[in-house]
Design a protein around this motif. Structure first.
Motif, PDB file in Angstrom:
ATOM      1  N   PHE A 278       1.699   5.233  -0.231  1.00 21.93           N
ATOM      2  CA  PHE A 278       1.174   6.571   0.025  1.00 21.93           C
ATOM      3  C   PHE A 278       2.331   7.543  -0.127  1.00 21.93           C
ATOM      4  O   PHE A 278       3.228   7.590   0.717  1.00 21.93           O
TER       5      PHE A 278
ATOM      6  N   ARG B 246      -8.856   7.094   0.239  1.00 23.22           N
ATOM      7  CA  ARG B 246      -8.381   5.766   0.646  1.00 23.22           C
ATOM      8  C   ARG B 246      -7.694   5.882   2.007  1.00 23.22           C
ATOM      9  O   ARG B 246      -6.870   6.765   2.224  1.00 23.22           O
ATOM     10  N   THR B 247      -8.053   5.008   2.933  1.00 16.97           N
ATOM     11  CA  THR B 247      -7.444   4.979   4.267  1.00 16.97           C
ATOM     12  C   THR B 247      -7.046   3.547   4.594  1.00 16.97           C
ATOM     13  O   THR B 247      -7.844   2.634   4.449  1.00 16.97           O
ATOM     14  N   ILE B 248      -5.809   3.381   5.034  1.00 15.20           N
ATOM     15  CA  ILE B 248      -5.287   2.080   5.426  1.00 15.20           C
ATOM     16  C   ILE B 248      -4.829   2.174   6.874  1.00 15.20           C
ATOM     17  O   ILE B 248      -4.120   3.113   7.254  1.00 15.20           O
TER      18      ILE B 248
ATOM     19  N   PHE C  47       0.870  -1.174   0.000  1.00 13.31           N
ATOM     20  CA  PHE C  47       0.000   0.000   0.000  1.00 13.31           C
ATOM     21  C   PHE C  47       0.908   1.225   0.000  1.00 13.31           C
ATOM     22  O   PHE C  47       1.565   1.524   0.994  1.00 13.31           O
TER      23      PHE C  47
ATOM     24  N   GLU D  80      -5.735  -3.765   8.456  1.00 13.77           N
ATOM     25  CA  GLU D  80      -5.299  -4.430   7.233  1.00 13.77           C
ATOM     26  C   GLU D  80      -4.384  -5.599   7.564  1.00 13.77           C
ATOM     27  O   GLU D  80      -4.481  -6.662   6.970  1.00 13.77           O
TER      28      GLU D  80
ATOM     29  N   GLN E 226      -2.033   4.915  10.625  1.00 17.32           N
ATOM     30  CA  GLN E 226      -3.092   5.119   9.641  1.00 17.32           C
ATOM     31  C   GLN E 226      -2.639   6.154   8.617  1.00 17.32           C
ATOM     32  O   GLN E 226      -2.134   7.210   8.978  1.00 17.32           O
TER      33      GLN E 226
ATOM     34  N   SER F  11      -3.892   8.187   4.966  1.00 17.90           N
ATOM     35  CA  SER F  11      -5.027   8.548   4.104  1.00 17.90           C
ATOM     36  C   SER F  11      -4.516   9.411   2.968  1.00 17.90           C
ATOM     37  O   SER F  11      -3.569  10.179   3.127  1.00 17.90           O
ATOM     38  N   ASP F  12      -5.188   9.307   1.816  1.00 17.71           N
ATOM     39  CA  ASP F  12      -4.813  10.143   0.678  1.00 17.71           C
ATOM     40  C   ASP F  12      -5.995  10.974   0.209  1.00 17.71           C
ATOM     41  O   ASP F  12      -7.103  10.870   0.744  1.00 17.71           O
TER      42      ASP F  12
ATOM     43  N   ALA G 100      -7.729  10.766  -2.413  1.00 16.45           N
ATOM     44  CA  ALA G 100      -8.788   9.988  -3.056  1.00 16.45           C
ATOM     45  C   ALA G 100      -9.751   9.384  -2.037  1.00 16.45           C
ATOM     46  O   ALA G 100     -10.727   8.742  -2.420  1.00 16.45           O
TER      47      ALA G 100
END
Length: 183
Positions: A8, A37-39, A6, A89, A30, A32-33, A35
């Motif tokens: 970023f 999307r958060t992982i 993933f 994740e 964590q 986030s971008d 778009a």
């Protein structure tokens, strides 16, 4: 099984945070971008502490050696909780930290635990095989902000016993320095 990384690059948010009450917290990284999307990846409190300490040391070293402007410290500007829902994740087994001199950025990689021990050469590599990973590239300013927030999150836990340094529960604890009496 192919590796899932993933990526970023300069995310809108990269933070350490927790879910739960002190004494029963789960720690997360964590990212986030733009778009949306958060992982989120789970890790241990000590891993967050080590990452914050090593990142601070790396930034100090870069400030001393390279012609890069690195802020000496940063305030915690992101006091918001983790972005919900926090879906783990994977659980982090190993981490890598590096300085990208071409991009003037800090690279953090959190690698998933697997059935086999993680080989060092897999961390921060572009290999197609190996455990899943979260790789984040952040600016020195964002790295200082990450360190400040991580240290704040760690300090928000249970206070330490002044005698033995073990964490105190709301009801106290059995202190080994008090010969087993509750403190």
């Amino acid at each position: 099984m192919p590796r899932q990384v993933f990526l970023f690059d300069r995310p809108t948010r990269f933070v350490a945070g927790t879910v739960g009450q002190p004494g029963d917290r789960t720690f997360y990284l964590q990212a986030s971008d733009e778009a949306g999307r958060t992982i989120s990846v789970a890790l241990e409190k000590t891993q967050v502490q080590v990452l914050a300490d090593r990142m601070s040391e790396l930034l100090d070293e870069v400030a001393n050696r390279a012609a890069v402007v690195v802020p000496p410290d940063a305030d915690v500007d992101d006091l918001e909780p983790l972005t919900a829902p926090v879906d783990e994740e994977f659980r982090v087994a190993a981490m890598g930290l590096a300085w990208d001199g071409e991009e003037d950025a800090v690279v953090v990689e959190a690698v998933a635990a697997g059935e086999e021990p993680i080989e060092e050469d897999v961390i921060l590599s572009d290999s197609d095989e190996g455990p899943d990973a979260l790789r984040v590239t952040i600016t020195p300013v964002a790295a200082r902000a990450f360190v400040a927030r991580a240290r704040r999150v760690i300090a928000a836990g249970r206070p330490s016993c002044p005698l033995c340094s073990l964490p105190l529960d709301p009801t106290g604890h059995v202190c080994p320095r008090q010969n087993g009496y509750r403190r």
